[in-house]
Design a protein around this motif. Structure first.
Motif, PDB file in Angstrom:
ATOM      1  N   GLU A 164       0.793  -0.947   0.041  1.00  0.00           N
ATOM      2  CA  GLU A 164       0.036  -0.009   0.096  1.00  0.00           C
ATOM      3  C   GLU A 164       0.961   1.474  -0.015  1.00  0.00           C
ATOM      4  OE1 GLU A 164      -2.803   0.337   3.160  1.00  0.00           O
ATOM      5  OE2 GLU A 164      -3.603  -1.816   2.850  1.00  0.00           O
ATOM      6  N   VAL A 165       1.815   1.404   0.923  1.00  0.00           N
ATOM      7  CA  VAL A 165       2.491   2.277   1.195  1.00  0.00           C
ATOM      8  C   VAL A 165       3.604   2.542  -0.425  1.00  0.00           C
ATOM      9  CG1 VAL A 165       4.294   3.771   2.248  1.00  0.00           C
ATOM     10  CG2 VAL A 165       2.725   2.397   3.657  1.00  0.00           C
ATOM     11  N   THR A 166       4.009   1.712  -0.889  1.00  0.00           N
ATOM     12  CA  THR A 166       4.997   1.758  -1.959  1.00  0.00           C
ATOM     13  C   THR A 166       4.001   2.225  -2.961  1.00  0.00           C
ATOM     14  OG1 THR A 166       6.122  -0.037  -1.251  1.00  0.00           O
ATOM     15  CG2 THR A 166       6.271   0.436  -3.512  1.00  0.00           C
ATOM     16  N   ALA A 167       2.742   1.965  -3.339  1.00  0.00           N
ATOM     17  CA  ALA A 167       1.865   2.444  -4.012  1.00  0.00           C
ATOM     18  C   ALA A 167       1.590   4.049  -4.033  1.00  0.00           C
ATOM     19  CB  ALA A 167       0.742   1.788  -4.295  1.00  0.00           C
ATOM     20  N   GLU A 168       1.425   4.266  -2.795  1.00  0.00           N
ATOM     21  CA  GLU A 168       1.619   5.774  -2.624  1.00  0.00           C
ATOM     22  C   GLU A 168       2.496   6.644  -2.786  1.00  0.00           C
ATOM     23  OE1 GLU A 168      -1.890   7.554  -1.514  1.00  0.00           O
ATOM     24  OE2 GLU A 168      -2.176   5.464  -2.396  1.00  0.00           O
ATOM     25  N   PHE A 169       3.696   5.947  -2.436  1.00  0.00           N
ATOM     26  CA  PHE A 169       4.959   6.805  -2.725  1.00  0.00           C
ATOM     27  C   PHE A 169       5.225   6.781  -4.304  1.00  0.00           C
ATOM     28  CE2 PHE A 169       9.475   6.539  -3.795  1.00  0.00           C
ATOM     29  CZ  PHE A 169      10.022   7.737  -2.880  1.00  0.00           C
ATOM     30  N   ALA A 170       4.761   5.875  -4.978  1.00  0.00           N
ATOM     31  CA  ALA A 170       4.927   5.762  -6.502  1.00  0.00           C
ATOM     32  C   ALA A 170       3.905   6.861  -7.025  1.00  0.00           C
ATOM     33  CB  ALA A 170       4.715   4.609  -7.042  1.00  0.00           C
ATOM     34  N   ARG A 171       2.705   6.891  -6.363  1.00  0.00           N
ATOM     35  CA  ARG A 171       1.658   7.927  -6.945  1.00  0.00           C
ATOM     36  C   ARG A 171       2.583   9.420  -6.465  1.00  0.00           C
ATOM     37  NH1 ARG A 171      -3.298   9.087  -3.802  1.00  0.00           N
ATOM     38  NH2 ARG A 171      -4.521  10.380  -5.268  1.00  0.00           N
ATOM     39  N   TYR A 172       2.844   9.704  -5.350  1.00  0.00           N
ATOM     40  CA  TYR A 172       3.574  10.806  -5.066  1.00  0.00           C
ATOM     41  C   TYR A 172       4.773  11.317  -6.201  1.00  0.00           C
ATOM     42  CZ  TYR A 172       6.579  14.301  -2.711  1.00  0.00           C
ATOM     43  OH  TYR A 172       7.109  15.449  -2.480  1.00  0.00           O
ATOM     44  N   GLU A 173       5.539  10.561  -6.400  1.00  0.00           N
ATOM     45  CA  GLU A 173       6.593  10.456  -7.341  1.00  0.00           C
ATOM     46  C   GLU A 173       6.130  10.707  -8.703  1.00  0.00           C
ATOM     47  OE1 GLU A 173      10.753  11.229  -8.248  1.00  0.00           O
ATOM     48  OE2 GLU A 173       9.971  10.636  -6.221  1.00  0.00           O
ATOM     49  N   LYS A 174       5.197  10.267  -9.230  1.00  0.00           N
ATOM     50  CA  LYS A 174       4.797  10.626 -10.404  1.00  0.00           C
ATOM     51  C   LYS A 174       3.979  11.907 -10.469  1.00  0.00           C
ATOM     52  CE  LYS A 174       1.017   9.118 -13.849  1.00  0.00           C
ATOM     53  NZ  LYS A 174       0.074   8.368 -14.053  1.00  0.00           N
TER      54      LYS A 174
END
Length: 137
Positions: free
Chosen positions: A11-21
């Motif tokens: 979950e957090v990895t997906a949110e981090f990727a969303r932030y980076e994008k």
């Protein structure tokens, strides 16, 4: 406390990727959404200390969208239990040769989802670069 529960780490990895994008695409709405709307939320940046969600939003709204591209390296995301995580990464920009950026975020799960409650961004000389040779620490 369990560290790095697989489902929470995902979950957090997906949110981090969303932030980076959102960051490299200057999607201010998503960036604003990912920070906790609270006066205690803070972000220490390369040239600014932002206290409170309103200050962070104002910074993002005023920031130039030029030169936001970057590549990340050595990203480490660690979760603590089901509701707290820390994301750390190095980043590099072609416009800053010989420098490395460092970013850390504290994420907390709230009823409305995962939110960043504290962030730190800094840029330093790349350790081991020619500018470091001969310097004493």
């Amino acid at each position: 406390m369990q560290v790095d529960l697989p489902d929470i780490l995902t979950e957090v990895t997906a949110e981090f990727a969303r932030y980076e994008k959102a960051l490299v695409g200057n999607d201010v709405a998503v960036l604003d959404e990912l920070f906790r709307a609270d006066p205690r939320t803070l972000r220490y940046g390369v040239g600014e200390n932002l206290y409170g969600y309103d200050a962070i939003m104002a910074f993002r709204a005023a920031r130039s969208p030029i030169g936001l591209g970057r590549r990340t390296d050595k990203t480490v995301i660690t979760t603590y239990g089901r509701d707290i995580a820390v994301a750390s990464t190095l980043f590099y920009r072609d416009t800053l040769p010989g420098k490395v950026g460092r970013q850390m975020q504290t994420w907390v799960r709230f009823p409305e989802g995962w939110k960043i409650v504290a962030a730190h961004v800094s840029i330093i000389e790349e350790p081991g670069s020619s500018r470091d040779i001969g310097q004493k620490t």
